[in-house]
Design an enzyme around this catalytic site. Structure first.
Site, mmCIF file in Angstrom:
data_model
loop_
_atom_site.group_PDB
_atom_site.id
_atom_site.type_symbol
_atom_site.label_atom_id
_atom_site.label_comp_id
_atom_site.label_asym_id
_atom_site.label_seq_id
_atom_site.Cartn_x
_atom_site.Cartn_y
_atom_site.Cartn_z
ATOM 1 C CE LYS A 209 -5.867 -8.868 0.404
ATOM 2 N NZ LYS A 209 -6.822 -9.015 1.293
ATOM 3 C CG ASP B 118 -11.523 -4.326 0.839
ATOM 4 O OD1 ASP B 118 -11.902 -3.984 1.608
ATOM 5 O OD2 ASP B 118 -9.965 -5.413 1.193
ATOM 6 C CB SER C 260 -8.680 -2.719 2.939
ATOM 7 O OG SER C 260 -9.990 -3.059 3.676
ATOM 8 C CG HIS C 261 -9.980 0.633 6.102
ATOM 9 N ND1 HIS C 261 -9.150 -0.405 6.494
ATOM 10 C CD2 HIS C 261 -8.930 1.190 7.245
ATOM 11 C CE1 HIS C 261 -7.441 -0.638 6.858
ATOM 12 N NE2 HIS C 261 -7.681 0.733 7.656
ATOM 13 C CG ASP D 108 -14.252 -2.452 4.383
ATOM 14 O OD1 ASP D 108 -14.544 -2.714 3.414
ATOM 15 O OD2 ASP D 108 -13.054 -2.334 4.497
ATOM 16 C CD GLU E 261 -8.844 -4.582 16.333
ATOM 17 O OE1 GLU E 261 -9.444 -3.964 16.620
ATOM 18 O OE2 GLU E 261 -7.846 -4.439 15.253
ATOM 19 C CE LYS F 54 -10.015 -7.051 6.521
ATOM 20 N NZ LYS F 54 -8.908 -8.236 7.227
ATOM 21 N NE ARG G 175 -3.995 -1.839 2.438
ATOM 22 C CZ ARG G 175 -4.594 -2.036 3.303
ATOM 23 N NH1 ARG G 175 -4.967 -1.560 4.312
ATOM 24 N NH2 ARG G 175 -5.292 -3.007 3.274
ATOM 25 C CG ASP H 250 -12.200 -6.580 4.205
ATOM 26 O OD1 ASP H 250 -12.078 -5.386 4.432
ATOM 27 O OD2 ASP H 250 -10.643 -6.758 3.720
ATOM 28 N NE ARG H 251 -11.018 -2.883 7.439
ATOM 29 C CZ ARG H 251 -9.404 -3.341 8.316
ATOM 30 N NH1 ARG H 251 -10.260 -2.035 9.853
ATOM 31 N NH2 ARG H 251 -8.320 -3.313 8.357
#
Length: 541
Positions: A124, A277, A111-112, A275, A362, A374, A20, A279-280
């Site tokens: 990735k 991508d 991601s986020h 988020d 978390e 995830k 990243r 996954d959250r």
């Protein structure tokens, strides 16, 4: 095929979630090409291999996808599957890799993190099981980045990423596939859509914030079209290259409009977000926020209500900084509980070996053995399945859970964009003090143990050291300190605070009040203000 001469570029070491950097870094000549070529050079793949490519739609995705296709053609791949519009959520990409027997995939996402010309980008590599490359692979990629001398491509025009169909690029077959269809079909197999549809028809309401990120199309197809929630249930549902100028991180700061809705007078029954991508997840009931740690525990305790998990769970895995709430559920169910380092790749071996069914972090990541990532929408749909079957509110489910298992009051304090030298000095000093901490008291809390967390994988025996600094207090409270690898500027110090309140204790307290002594102790133990000059965290989740 054309071979382009190049030379190593410093700093291309992939972290827990790939490489990243800022878009302007990736846009430099040879930067993305070097990294992609090193992936192709070192990863395992059979003859006539299939590669999956997709991303979260952020700025620069299309440019890198087109170049990656030309490079895949020059590097011997037989087929590339690419999401329509260049879009695949991270869990959907994992599913496509597994479903179509691909040798792996390039997931283009940060991601986020924010998106746009001046913001973040990432690449990735996911292996054949659909999960993130393990450390042995990422280390091999990094070593190759230090010695690369050329990258290869075929001369070809850009393909049409927006139209489903097949195109030839050199000897490579490129298939643009429906980004949503396979994933939505999988979700329909896992969950009781009939029960959820009946609950919706009976008045169940929700609000989902897609944050102008990748889950918009998935959420509209599943929530509005297949489950029958009202049109407009999905907010900010159109993916944008800059996420609408917002930060696609599902927490109380960046999803504040959802929180305002869910704590307002006319709140729907259920609120959720995902988020950049996909996954959250963020879970909010009417007037109640469910922490990711608690959500993992509550989902595990109720998973049997969904068809895919009706036969029970094989085990529960959580990252070390995640609260121990899920451990208590595992104990009650008589199944193993695993504590791993942060990073979804550490769950992969457990899932592949059939030792765990549900995993969580978390940092708002939860998932199961249906993919090897995830999965934000998966968590939302399991919550909906539970609400539909139990016919209770989120608050009632939470209160009954705490009454049975006790409550882990929990928060994470992030100190972002710290000077790297200051963050490293803090960690070095704290590491040196660990042996002397037991027996000392801070804010009325006595240290029982302190260590640097290390992990030996129970499946493959691989060892991962220095995965976070733990300070455990008498009575079950703890503080964890860890430098994060998901940012692109400076260093991020994450401080995890946890206080266990047993059954019969104060289970309806206000989290900041219950953690006040731990907050004070964290600064005293680690010298956060002294090292960083910060008196408050950047973000609290």
């Amino acid at each position: 095929m054309v071979a382009r001469p190049t030379q190593p570029i410093a700093g291309q070491k992939p972290g827990t979630s790939g490489l990243r950097k800022k878009v302007k870094v990736f846009a430099q000549p040879n930067y993305a090409e070097n990294f992609i070529q090193t992936v192709f050079d070192v990863v395992e793949r059979p003859e006539n291999a299939t590669l999956v490519i997709g991303g979260d739609g952020r700025y620069h995705n299309r440019t890198v996808i087109q170049q990656a296709i030309r490079m895949a053609a020059a590097n011997g791949y037989a087929r590339v599957l690419v999401g329509q519009g260049g879009i695949l959520s991270t869990p959907a990409a994992s599913n496509v890799i597994r479903q179509y027997g691909a040798s792996g995939g390039l997931v283009l996402s940060a991601s986020h993190n924010p998106g746009g010309p001046d913001e973040d980008f990432g690449i990735k590599y996911n292996i054949a099981n659909g999960g993130p490359a393990p450390e042995s692979v990422t280390e091999a990629i990094y070593q190759r980045t230090c010695e690369i001398t050329e990258w290869r491509m075929v001369e070809a025009d850009d393909i049409d990423l927006d139209t489903i169909g097949t195109t030839q690029v050199g000897g490579l077959t490129v298939e643009v596939i429906d980004s949503v269809a396979d994933y939505a079909a999988l979700m329909e197999k896992l969950f009781d859509f009939d029960a959820i549809r009946a609950a919706v028809a009976g008045g169940l309401t929700m609000s989902f914030d897609a944050m102008h990120a990748v889950t918009g199309p998935y959420a509209r197809e599943i929530l509005e079209k297949r489950l029958g929630f009202a049109e407009g249930t999905v907010k900010n549902g159109v993916p944008l290259e800059d996420f609408g100028g917002h930060h696609p991180d599902p927490n109380a700061v960046h999803a504040h409009e959802l929180f305002e809705t869910m704590f307002g007078v006319a709140a729907p029954d259920f609120g959720a977000a995902s988020d950049g991508d996909g996954d959250r997840n963020l879970i909010v009931g009417k007037g109640i926020f469910v922490t990711p740690s608690d959500s993992l525990a509550m989902l595990a305790a109720n998973a049997h209500l969904a068809p895919a998990y009706a036969g029970g769970l094989k085990g529960i895995a959580r990252s070390m900084p995640t609260s121990a709430a899920a451990d208590r559920v595992a104990e009650a169910l008589g199944i193993p509980a695993y504590e791993t380092p942060t990073g979804w790749k550490f769950f992969g071996t457990l899932l592949d070996a059939g030792m765990a069914t549900i995993c969580g972090e978390e940092s708002a990541g939860t998932g199961s053995d249906h993919v090897r990532e995830k999965d934000g929408l998966w968590a939302v749909l399991l919550w909906l399945n539970i609400l539909a079957v139990r016919k209770q509110s989120v608050a009632q489910i939470a209160e009954e859970h705490w009454a049975k298992f006790g409550r882990n009051y929990y928060a994470r304090h992030d100190y972002e964009a710290l000077p790297t030298e200051a963050a490293n000095a803090l960690v070095a000093e704290l590491t040196a003090s660990l042996a002397s901490l037991p027996g000392q008291s801070f804010s009325g809390l006595t240290v029982a143990e302190a260590d640097s967390f290390g992990y030996t994988d129970p499946v493959d025996g691989s060892v991962s050291l220095n995965q976070g600094l733990r300070v455990l207090f008498e009575g079950g409270s703890r503080i964890v300190f860890r430098l994060s690898g998901t940012g692109t500027e400076g260093a991020t110090l994450r401080v995890y605070l946890e206080r266990y309140e047993p059954v019969g204790g104060d289970l309806a307290g206000h989290t900041p009040d219950k953690l006040a002594d731990l907050i004070t102790a964290a600064d005293a133990i680690a010298g956060i203000t002294r090292h960083t000059g910060r008196t408050e965290p950047t973000v609290i989740t």
